[in-house]
Write an enzyme that holds these catalytic residues in place. Sequence first.
Site, PDB file in Angstrom:
ATOM      1  N   GLY A  23      12.483   7.298   2.133  1.00  0.00           N
ATOM      2  CA  GLY A  23      11.145   7.434   2.713  1.00  0.00           C
ATOM      3  C   GLY A  23       9.986   7.299   1.741  1.00  0.00           C
ATOM      4  N   SER A  24      10.140   6.435   0.711  1.00  0.00           N
ATOM      5  CA  SER A  24       9.016   6.300  -0.224  1.00  0.00           C
ATOM      6  C   SER A  24       7.827   5.579   0.421  1.00  0.00           C
ATOM      7  CB  SER A  24       9.451   5.604  -1.512  1.00  0.00           C
ATOM      8  OG  SER A  24       9.683   4.238  -1.310  1.00  0.00           O
ATOM      9  N   ASN A  25       8.093   4.652   1.335  1.00  0.00           N
ATOM     10  CA  ASN A  25       6.967   4.004   2.034  1.00  0.00           C
ATOM     11  C   ASN A  25       6.251   4.992   2.947  1.00  0.00           C
ATOM     12  OD1 ASN A  25       6.569   0.984   1.523  1.00  0.00           O
ATOM     13  ND2 ASN A  25       8.805   1.194   1.594  1.00  0.00           N
ATOM     14  N   MET A 101      17.078   1.805   9.419  1.00  0.00           N
ATOM     15  CA  MET A 101      18.211   0.882   9.345  1.00  0.00           C
ATOM     16  C   MET A 101      18.912   0.663  10.679  1.00  0.00           C
ATOM     17  SD  MET A 101      17.994   0.023   6.281  1.00  0.00           S
ATOM     18  CE  MET A 101      19.511  -0.795   5.854  1.00  0.00           C
ATOM     19  N   HIS A 120       9.216  -5.332   4.779  1.00  0.00           N
ATOM     20  CA  HIS A 120      10.434  -6.027   4.369  1.00  0.00           C
ATOM     21  C   HIS A 120      10.289  -6.445   2.903  1.00  0.00           C
ATOM     22  CE1 HIS A 120      14.047  -8.406   4.996  1.00  0.00           C
ATOM     23  NE2 HIS A 120      13.468  -9.359   4.274  1.00  0.00           N
ATOM     24  N   GLU A 153      11.539  -8.887  19.120  1.00  0.00           N
ATOM     25  CA  GLU A 153      12.973  -8.690  19.368  1.00  0.00           C
ATOM     26  C   GLU A 153      13.849  -9.474  18.387  1.00  0.00           C
ATOM     27  OE1 GLU A 153      14.027  -8.800  23.616  1.00  0.00           O
ATOM     28  OE2 GLU A 153      11.964  -8.162  23.985  1.00  0.00           O
ATOM     29  N   VAL A 155      14.907 -10.049  14.855  1.00  0.00           N
ATOM     30  CA  VAL A 155      14.795  -9.234  13.639  1.00  0.00           C
ATOM     31  C   VAL A 155      14.096  -9.986  12.496  1.00  0.00           C
ATOM     32  CG1 VAL A 155      16.124  -7.962  11.905  1.00  0.00           C
ATOM     33  CG2 VAL A 155      16.863  -7.960  14.294  1.00  0.00           C
ATOM     34  N   ASP A 156      13.103  -9.348  11.896  1.00  0.00           N
ATOM     35  CA  ASP A 156      12.345  -9.865  10.739  1.00  0.00           C
ATOM     36  C   ASP A 156      11.558 -11.143  11.035  1.00  0.00           C
ATOM     37  OD1 ASP A 156      13.245  -7.773   9.147  1.00  0.00           O
ATOM     38  OD2 ASP A 156      14.964  -8.880   8.386  1.00  0.00           O
TER      39      ASP A 156
HETATM   40  C1  GRF Z   1      12.141  -0.724   1.437  1.00  0.00           C
HETATM   41  O1  GRF Z   1      12.478  -1.620   0.416  1.00  0.00           O
HETATM   42  C2  GRF Z   1      11.739  -1.463   2.680  1.00  0.00           C
HETATM   43  O2  GRF Z   1      11.092  -2.662   2.437  1.00  0.00           O
HETATM   44  C3  GRF Z   1      13.085  -1.731   3.339  1.00  0.00           C
HETATM   45  O3  GRF Z   1      13.829  -0.565   3.092  1.00  0.00           O
HETATM   46  C4  GRF Z   1      13.347   0.071   1.909  1.00  0.00           C
HETATM   47  C5  GRF Z   1      12.982   1.459   2.291  1.00  0.00           C
HETATM   48  O4  GRF Z   1      12.597   2.239   1.193  1.00  0.00           O
HETATM   49  N1  GRF Z   1      12.921  -2.059   4.732  1.00  0.00           N
HETATM   50  P1  GRF Z   1      11.918   3.640   1.416  1.00  0.00           P
HETATM   51  O5  GRF Z   1      12.867   4.471   2.286  1.00  0.00           O
HETATM   52  O6  GRF Z   1      10.587   3.444   2.072  1.00  0.00           O
HETATM   53  O7  GRF Z   1      11.805   4.236   0.039  1.00  0.00           O
END
Ligand code: GRF
Length: 211
Positions: A23-25, A101, A120, A153, A155-156
């Site tokens: 969860g760093s983002n 995920m 991403h 729908e 993905v990416d």
């Molecule tokens: C990040 O690299 C994001 O781009 C990808 O999964 C990773 C998640 O990292 N979808 P965090 O949990 O936000 O640290």
Amino acid sequence: MTEEVFLSPKKKGKIAVFISGRGSNFRAIHDSILAGKMNCEIALVFSNKEDAPGLKTAQDRDLETLFLDPKAYSSREDYEKEIIKELRKRDVDLICLAGYMKILGPSLCREFKNAIINIHPALLPSFPGLHVQKKAIDWGVRYSGATVHFVSEDVDMGPIIVQEVVPVIQDDTEETLSDRILKEEHKIYSEAVRLYFNGRLEVRGRRVYIK
Ligand code: GRF
């Protein structure tokens, strides 16, 4: 046929951050909110993994968290129905996928059309999917980066909001490149959310115009 146009709302929005891991983002978005840079608040941190470290961080920061176990539902649709109920209860305007995920199904994508974004760690449409930092190194590209995009729908594949380029260095390992990309992710994710609730994103087909 007239083209469908979406303009992001100019309002003090509520977001739900979806995580499956560290969860760093999520932390970076919350730090930007705490720094007074954003027109939104976090109404919920949601996870499909009970032991996601990011949930603990959210609790330490006094944010509301919710874990729902996908295995407790007979189908993805039922699982998403429950998620939608929880999101509506909290008047969530925008879902931010941040290392979530689990692939979203059509019910959630349709219910929150133009209201789900994802980060991403590559320059889409190159390297969709998983382990993309390693794939970028193995392919020999000179530049990779990060992308924030709307979720569709496929993905990416949704419309791209912001990208940042990160050079690939000759001695890079998956870890060193991931770390460098992650630093940029933290900047552009907050920037995308900020633009969203400042009413500055206009989506026309595949293209996102920043007003
Ligand atoms: C990040 O690299 C994001 O781009 C990808 O999964 C990773 C998640 O990292 N979808 P965090 O949990 O936000 O640290």
